[in-house]
Design a protein around this motif. Structure first.
Motif, PDB file in Angstrom:
ATOM      1  N   LEU A   1       4.933   6.099   6.600  1.00 49.59           N
ATOM      2  CA  LEU A   1       5.312   5.283   5.441  1.00 49.59           C
ATOM      3  C   LEU A   1       6.343   4.231   5.824  1.00 49.59           C
ATOM      4  CD1 LEU A   1       5.253   4.813   2.326  1.00 49.59           C
ATOM      5  CD2 LEU A   1       7.151   6.436   2.188  1.00 49.59           C
ATOM      6  N   LEU A   2       7.320   4.618   6.638  1.00 46.27           N
ATOM      7  CA  LEU A   2       8.403   3.709   7.015  1.00 46.27           C
ATOM      8  C   LEU A   2       8.145   3.001   8.339  1.00 46.27           C
ATOM      9  CD1 LEU A   2      11.387   6.063   6.088  1.00 46.27           C
ATOM     10  CD2 LEU A   2      10.352   4.283   4.669  1.00 46.27           C
ATOM     11  N   ASN A   3       6.971   3.302   8.924  1.00 47.79           N
ATOM     12  CA  ASN A   3       6.587   2.675  10.196  1.00 47.79           C
ATOM     13  C   ASN A   3       7.632   2.931  11.287  1.00 47.79           C
ATOM     14  OD1 ASN A   3       4.839   1.184  11.839  1.00 47.79           O
ATOM     15  ND2 ASN A   3       5.876  -0.744  11.388  1.00 47.79           N
ATOM     16  N   LEU A   4       8.003   4.202  11.439  1.00 46.75           N
ATOM     17  CA  LEU A   4       9.023   4.571  12.416  1.00 46.75           C
ATOM     18  C   LEU A   4       8.412   4.766  13.798  1.00 46.75           C
ATOM     19  CD1 LEU A   4      10.957   7.249  10.302  1.00 46.75           C
ATOM     20  CD2 LEU A   4      11.505   4.815  10.553  1.00 46.75           C
ATOM     21  N   LYS A   5       9.102   4.284  14.817  1.00 45.51           N
ATOM     22  CA  LYS A   5       8.632   4.459  16.193  1.00 45.51           C
ATOM     23  C   LYS A   5       8.929   5.870  16.696  1.00 45.51           C
ATOM     24  CE  LYS A   5       9.073  -0.424  17.446  1.00 45.51           C
ATOM     25  NZ  LYS A   5       9.729  -1.404  18.342  1.00 45.51           N
ATOM     26  N   ASP A   6      10.053   6.417  16.262  1.00 47.37           N
ATOM     27  CA  ASP A   6      10.449   7.770  16.663  1.00 47.37           C
ATOM     28  C   ASP A   6       9.801   8.782  15.715  1.00 47.37           C
ATOM     29  OD1 ASP A   6      11.626  10.125  17.434  1.00 47.37           O
ATOM     30  OD2 ASP A   6      13.691   9.421  17.227  1.00 47.37           O
ATOM     31  N   GLU A   7       8.707   9.389  16.155  1.00 52.75           N
ATOM     32  CA  GLU A   7       7.970  10.323  15.296  1.00 52.75           C
ATOM     33  C   GLU A   7       8.719  11.630  15.065  1.00 52.75           C
ATOM     34  OE1 GLU A   7       4.065  10.920  16.811  1.00 52.75           O
ATOM     35  OE2 GLU A   7       3.440   8.835  16.478  1.00 52.75           O
TER      36      GLU A   7
ATOM     37  N   GLY B   1       9.088   6.341 -14.671  1.00 50.59           N
ATOM     38  CA  GLY B   1       7.734   6.066 -14.203  1.00 50.59           C
ATOM     39  C   GLY B   1       7.507   6.408 -12.746  1.00 50.59           C
ATOM     40  N   GLY B   2       8.416   7.185 -12.200  1.00 47.07           N
ATOM     41  CA  GLY B   2       8.273   7.569 -10.802  1.00 47.07           C
ATOM     42  C   GLY B   2       9.567   8.160 -10.264  1.00 47.07           C
ATOM     43  N   ILE B   3       9.683   8.220  -8.944  1.00 49.49           N
ATOM     44  CA  ILE B   3      10.854   8.814  -8.306  1.00 49.49           C
ATOM     45  C   ILE B   3      11.633   7.749  -7.547  1.00 49.49           C
ATOM     46  CG2 ILE B   3      11.678  10.592  -6.721  1.00 49.49           C
ATOM     47  CD1 ILE B   3       9.016  12.034  -7.099  1.00 49.49           C
ATOM     48  N   HIS B   4      12.878   7.574  -7.932  1.00 48.48           N
ATOM     49  CA  HIS B   4      13.781   6.704  -7.176  1.00 48.48           C
ATOM     50  C   HIS B   4      14.398   7.541  -6.058  1.00 48.48           C
ATOM     51  CE1 HIS B   4      13.730   3.185  -9.835  1.00 48.48           C
ATOM     52  NE2 HIS B   4      13.637   4.043 -10.845  1.00 48.48           N
ATOM     53  N   SER B   5      14.211   7.103  -4.814  1.00 43.15           N
ATOM     54  CA  SER B   5      14.633   7.909  -3.676  1.00 43.15           C
ATOM     55  C   SER B   5      15.485   7.119  -2.694  1.00 43.15           C
ATOM     56  CB  SER B   5      13.410   8.459  -2.929  1.00 43.15           C
ATOM     57  OG  SER B   5      12.584   9.219  -3.789  1.00 43.15           O
ATOM     58  N   ASN B   6      16.389   7.828  -2.044  1.00 44.43           N
ATOM     59  CA  ASN B   6      17.158   7.299  -0.933  1.00 44.43           C
ATOM     60  C   ASN B   6      16.813   8.123   0.302  1.00 44.43           C
ATOM     61  OD1 ASN B   6      19.157   5.325  -2.257  1.00 44.43           O
ATOM     62  ND2 ASN B   6      19.384   7.168  -3.498  1.00 44.43           N
ATOM     63  N   LEU B   7      16.435   7.448   1.385  1.00 45.68           N
ATOM     64  CA  LEU B   7      16.071   8.130   2.616  1.00 45.68           C
ATOM     65  C   LEU B   7      17.009   7.718   3.742  1.00 45.68           C
ATOM     66  CD1 LEU B   7      13.273   7.844   0.911  1.00 45.68           C
ATOM     67  CD2 LEU B   7      12.226   8.556   3.047  1.00 45.68           C
ATOM     68  N   ILE B   8      17.507   8.713   4.462  1.00 51.42           N
ATOM     69  CA  ILE B   8      18.333   8.472   5.648  1.00 51.42           C
ATOM     70  C   ILE B   8      17.565   8.981   6.851  1.00 51.42           C
ATOM     71  CG2 ILE B   8      20.541   8.897   6.777  1.00 51.42           C
ATOM     72  CD1 ILE B   8      21.715   9.536   4.033  1.00 51.42           C
TER      73      ILE B   8
ATOM     74  N   PRO C   1       5.911   5.498  -7.399  1.00 51.48           N
ATOM     75  CA  PRO C   1       5.410   5.439  -8.783  1.00 51.48           C
ATOM     76  C   PRO C   1       4.467   6.599  -9.090  1.00 51.48           C
ATOM     77  CG  PRO C   1       4.239   3.868  -7.418  1.00 51.48           C
ATOM     78  CD  PRO C   1       5.316   4.454  -6.546  1.00 51.48           C
ATOM     79  N   LYS C   2       4.471   7.040 -10.337  1.00 49.10           N
ATOM     80  CA  LYS C   2       3.539   8.090 -10.764  1.00 49.10           C
ATOM     81  C   LYS C   2       2.109   7.563 -10.787  1.00 49.10           C
ATOM     82  CE  LYS C   2       6.742  10.759 -13.643  1.00 49.10           C
ATOM     83  NZ  LYS C   2       7.048  11.236 -15.021  1.00 49.10           N
ATOM     84  N   ASP C   3       1.975   6.306 -11.128  1.00 50.74           N
ATOM     85  CA  ASP C   3       0.664   5.659 -11.174  1.00 50.74           C
ATOM     86  C   ASP C   3       0.182   5.386  -9.748  1.00 50.74           C
ATOM     87  OD1 ASP C   3      -1.570   4.113 -11.538  1.00 50.74           O
ATOM     88  OD2 ASP C   3      -0.678   2.817 -13.075  1.00 50.74           O
ATOM     89  N   ASN C   4      -0.875   6.076  -9.334  1.00 55.20           N
ATOM     90  CA  ASN C   4      -1.387   5.926  -7.975  1.00 55.20           C
ATOM     91  C   ASN C   4      -1.925   4.528  -7.677  1.00 55.20           C
ATOM     92  OD1 ASN C   4      -0.818   8.613  -7.358  1.00 55.20           O
ATOM     93  ND2 ASN C   4      -2.803   9.312  -8.126  1.00 55.20           N
TER      94      ASN C   4
ATOM     95  N   LYS D   1       1.809   0.240  -5.997  1.00 55.32           N
ATOM     96  CA  LYS D   1       2.280   0.378  -4.616  1.00 55.32           C
ATOM     97  C   LYS D   1       3.664   1.021  -4.559  1.00 55.32           C
ATOM     98  CE  LYS D   1      -0.219  -3.508  -2.532  1.00 55.32           C
ATOM     99  NZ  LYS D   1      -0.066  -4.778  -1.769  1.00 55.32           N
ATOM    100  N   ILE D   2       3.894   1.765  -3.481  1.00 55.28           N
ATOM    101  CA  ILE D   2       5.222   2.312  -3.223  1.00 55.28           C
ATOM    102  C   ILE D   2       6.137   1.155  -2.819  1.00 55.28           C
ATOM    103  CG2 ILE D   2       6.578   3.833  -1.724  1.00 55.28           C
ATOM    104  CD1 ILE D   2       4.080   5.575  -1.429  1.00 55.28           C
TER     105      ILE D   2
END
Length: 202
Positions: free
Chosen positions: A41-47, A62-69, A85-88, A91-92
């Motif tokens: 999802l975040l296109n990370l090089k380090d898998e 209408g969805g989930i507000h998230s913070n990712l570290i 978003p809950k609606d598929n 777009k995220i």
């Protein structure tokens, strides 16, 4: 001569950086067949990055507000705001947030404290109890408030993860309903991450 000294200094800084900022061993609750979905999802090089995600969901959002570290094996830390978003059909939404270089050590202090102080030792079965159990054995079922926020904490690496979620935890803690101690642990953990994001980045 000065160039040599500069090269040596940069090398030593690089070595110290990689030694100080190492992903700690985490005791995960689940091991699955699929790899961490946030890597793609975040296109990370380090898998094998270790990712912390805190999320807030309500009916009106209408969805989930998230913070990712994202803690990477090269010692770097990256942060994202993501809306799921809950609606598929929608777009995220992903936005990368800046972390000042001098503040990166604070994020490593956080993840090391999570591992060393066993902050993931939360009984998830008690995070959404809807009853009060009295000492005499009687049980009183109570209804939860509507249109409140569901708070979640997730930590993932590779095919391993630990996930906690609790609906309207602050109110349940205030009422001291069954399981409020475990809710308090979760709220404290989420607050620690949220406060660090607010203070140490941007």
């Amino acid at each position: 001569m000065r160039k040599i000294h500069l090269i040596i200094l940069l090398f030593l800084k690089s070595v110290c950086y990689s030694q100080d900022f190492k992903i700690p061993e985490i005791e995960f609750q689940e091991i699955g067949d699929k790899q961490n979905p946030y890597v793609k999802l975040l296109n990370l090089k380090d898998e094998n990055s270790l990712i912390i995600k805190i999320g807030f969901e309500s009916y009106w959002a209408g969805g989930i507000h998230s913070n990712l570290i994202v803690f990477q094996n090269d010692g770097n830390v990256v942060r994202y705001n993501v809306f799921f978003p809950k609606d598929n059909l929608k777009k995220i939404e992903i936005s990368k947030k800046r972390i000042k270089k001098e503040k990166i050590p604070d994020f490593w202090i956080l993840i090391n404290s999570v591992a060393k102080e066993n902050k993931l030792n939360i009984d998830k079965d008690k995070l959404n109890i809807e009853r009060i159990e009295y000492e005499d054995g009687t049980v009183l079922k109570y209804s939860t408030r509507s249109d409140c926020v569901d708070e979640s904490f997730e930590i993932t690496q590779g095919n391993k993860k630990t996930y906690f979620s609790s609906y309207d935890p602050l109110y349940q803690i205030k009422q001291k309903n069954s399981g409020f101690e475990e809710r308090q642990k979760l709220v404290d953990l989420i607050d620690e991450v949220e406060n660090l994001i607010k203070i140490k980045s941007n």
